[in-house]
Every structure is written in structure tokens, then in C-alpha cells.
Design a protein around this motif. Structure first.
Motif, short mmCIF file in Angstrom:
data_model
loop_
_atom_site.label_atom_id
_atom_site.label_comp_id
_atom_site.label_asym_id
_atom_site.label_seq_id
_atom_site.Cartn_x
_atom_site.Cartn_y
_atom_site.Cartn_z
N CYS A 195 0.85 -1.19 0.00
CA CYS A 195 0.00 0.00 0.00
C CYS A 195 0.89 1.24 0.00
O CYS A 195 1.76 1.38 0.85
CB CYS A 195 -0.90 0.00 1.24
N CYS A 198 0.06 3.36 3.66
CA CYS A 198 0.51 2.86 4.96
C CYS A 198 1.75 1.98 4.84
O CYS A 198 2.35 1.61 5.85
CB CYS A 198 -0.60 2.10 5.67
N CYS A 209 -6.30 -2.17 0.32
CA CYS A 209 -5.73 -2.04 1.66
C CYS A 209 -6.89 -1.83 2.63
O CYS A 209 -7.65 -0.86 2.48
CB CYS A 209 -4.77 -0.86 1.74
N ILE A 211 -6.84 -0.80 5.58
CA ILE A 211 -6.65 0.38 6.44
C ILE A 211 -7.07 1.64 5.68
O ILE A 211 -7.77 2.50 6.20
CB ILE A 211 -5.16 0.53 6.85
N ASP A 212 -6.63 1.74 4.42
CA ASP A 212 -6.80 2.98 3.65
C ASP A 212 -7.87 2.88 2.57
O ASP A 212 -8.11 3.87 1.86
CB ASP A 212 -5.47 3.38 3.01
#
Ligand SMILES: [Zn+2]
Length: 323
Positions: A195, A198, A209, A211-212
């Protein structure tokens, strides 16, 4: 264009039928329909307990029908594969003669115009009856029972067990990244995705990803090392359910790749006996030869991990790495 794969999970099992349902199923093979007396009423299909009070019923089975009267109905214009008939049909509550409860069943009436409350219907039996509710193929208008094809007669033995297959079909989208992992594996490359926000690295062809919420594409692909360390394992003793090809206990391991914060979960091991599997073993990737069928493998032609001969890693934190 997103590619989809269709998958089916089936779970076949057997159930014992007990004295009441077993007698009901046995009678079906004889082209007879049984109910059970419950006070002044007759329940069809028969049950072992009074559905209103839960009290156990005396095993007083009585023959009903086989003809009956439609009490209410609905028309199914476009049957799915889960319906009992492959052409438009009526689903009807049919009160069989002598019964006090209606039986929900398919009526092969041809068109909705041929259905009506109060119409008389009779069963169309299957020629080969096995002791299953589907021994009644459907009901047909009129007073006369029918048999589909040659009548192969009743079951030779009382029916005590029933085979059942629970099944579910579903569709999954396949992210393009998953195809890149499998394609890479043909050149014995272990492909991950980094990613750009991150900087975490993901394996297994994950498309975004988490997280993002950033979508991965080819430019995010990186080559991962072919060596790592076992951080966890599980030994599975195979239960011999239908479709199970393993007969001996086998291990699945978690591999922390060298130099990356990446763990591959549930990996097969090769040339490492179950009793020797342990945390800290150093392993290398093993790739399938072109002749081997690896279709459906998450990592394509990566088929497992083999000890590479290096000394074990002695790190008490390893065991905490399951992802
Ligand atoms: Zn990220």
C-alpha cells in the motif's frame, strides 16, 4: 469488468427418522400417505409430538387421502432450481381426505387459471420411490392418483434413515490482484501488494488495503522472498466426510516471510512429519511442476513449504504472529 467465480458448498448427511416419520416415509414407497391421530384431529405429515402442547402423541397412525382439497394456493410463474417442478406450478395448502391439517405441496395444473380454492387434487407418485417426501412428485387436478413412468414398487425394507444434502451456491468477485498472484506463481514468483499510503504489504491477492481502502493495481505488486519461519501450526485429524481426500493427520503452518511483516496462514508443509512440526522451523517455498493441477489454489502454483535445513529460530515472540 469484474470476474466472478461461482462456488457451491454441499454438506451431505444422514438422519435417522424415528418411529413416526420412518413409518410415514415407508408408507410413501407403498403409495400411501399416513397421518397421526391427535385428539379429534389427524396431523399430516405425522409428528411425534402435539405441535400446540408439546405432549407426546400415541403412535396411532391413520391413512389419509390420497386425494384432497386445495384450501389456498399461490402460483409460481418462474420456478428456480430449488423448486420441486421445472415448469410454472401452484403451491397449495391441500387438505387430504381424513386429515385435519393441510399439506403444502406443488400442484402441476398447467396454468394459474386451472387453480381454484376447493379444487380436488391427487398425488402423482414417482415410479422409483425411496422413502422421501419427494416420492410424491406433485399433485395433479382430479381424484385419480398417477405414477410417473414405470412403477418400481415399494421399498424392500422399512425406511429408517434419510440422506440429505444441504447445499448453498454463491458468487464471489475476483479482484484483478488475485489473478496477478496466480499468474506470478507460474513464474514461481510470490507476489504481494504494498500500500503506497501505509506501506503495509498484503498477500493472497487482496484487492484493497483494509486500512486505507486504497485499491491495488499492478504497479503496487512486489516480489516476496521464498523463505520464512514457522510461527504457528495446527495438526488436523481428518474426519472422513464425503469429499475428504486426506486420511492421515496433517499440518497447516503459518509462515513469517524473511524481511517482511507478512504471515502466510494455513500453508501446507512438505517433508516435515506431523510430529516434527514446531514453531521456529526455517522453511522454503515449493512450487508445483507445470504438470500438477493447482487450480483453485489461493497462491497459484505455490504448493507448500519445506524445511530448508537452517537452524531453528529461537524467538519467544514468533508464536504471537498469526497475521
Ligand atoms: Zn494502506
Amino acid at each position: 469488468m469484474v470476474r466472478f467465480v461461482d462456488t457451491t458448498i454441499t454438506f451431505p448427511y444422514k438422519r435417522s427418522l424415528g418411529p413416526v416419520t420412518g413409518a410415514f416415509m415407508t408408507a410413501l414407497t407403498e403409495k400411501r400417505i399416513l397421518g397421526i391421530r391427535n385428539g379429534d384431529g389427524v396431523l399430516v405429515p405425522p409428528m411425534e409430538w402435539d405441535p400446540a402442547t408439546g405432549a407426546e402423541l400415541a403412535n396411532e397412525l391413520v391413512e389419509v387421502g390420497p386425494a384432497g382439497t386445495v384450501e389456498s394456493w399461490t402460483w409460481v410463474p418462474e420456478p428456480t432450481e430449488q423448486h420441486p417442478l421445472d415448469r410454472p406450478f401452484g403451491f397449495a395448502f391441500i387438505r387430504l381426505d381424513g386429515a385435519s391439517t393441510p399439506l403444502l405441496y406443488a400442484v402441476d395444473a398447467g396454468s394459474s387459471g386451472a387453480m381454484s380454492d376447493g379444487m380436488r387434487v391427487a398425488p402423482r407418485w414417482k415410479g422409483q420411490r425411496i422413502g422421501h417426501i419427494t416420492d410424491i412428485a406433485c399433485f395433479v387436478p382430479g381424484e385419480q392418483s398417477e405414477v410417473d413412468g414405470d412403477d418400481l414398487g415399494p421399498a424392500a425394507e422399512p425406511v429408517t434413515m434419510m440422506d440429505y444434502t444441504a447445499s448453498i451456491k454463491y458468487r464471489n468477485p475476483v479482484p484483478p490482484t488475485s489473478d496477478l498472484v496466480v499468474e506470478g506463481s507460474r513464474q514461481q514468483r510470490l507476489v504481494g501488494f504494498r500500500c503506497p499510503m501505509c506501506e503495509r504489504v498484503y498477500v493472497g491477492g487482496r484487492g484493497v488495503c483494509p486500512i486505507d481502502s486504497l485499491e491495488f493495481h499492478e504497479q503496487h505488486a512486489i516480489d516476496l522472498p521464498h523463505t520464512g519461519t514457522i510461527t504457528n501450526f495446527v495438526v488436523i485429524t481428518p474426519v472422513q466426510y464425503p469429499g475428504q481426500t486426506e486420511t492421515e493427520p496433517f499440518a497447516r503452518v503459518f509462515v513469517l516471510l524473511d524481511g517482511f511483516d507478512v504471515v502466510l496462514a494455513y500453508q501446507p508443509v512438505i517433508d516435515l512429519p506431523v510430529d516434527d512440526v514446531r514453531v521456529g522451523v526455517r522453511v522454503g517455498a515449493v512450487w508445483a511442476s507445470p504438470a500438477e493441477d493447482t487450480e483453485g489454489n489461493l497462491y497459484g502454483r505455490l504448493i507448500g513449504w519445506i524445511p530448508n535445513g537452517e537452524a531453528d529460530v529461537d524467538d519467544p515472540d514468533l508464536v504471537n504472529r498469526i497475521f
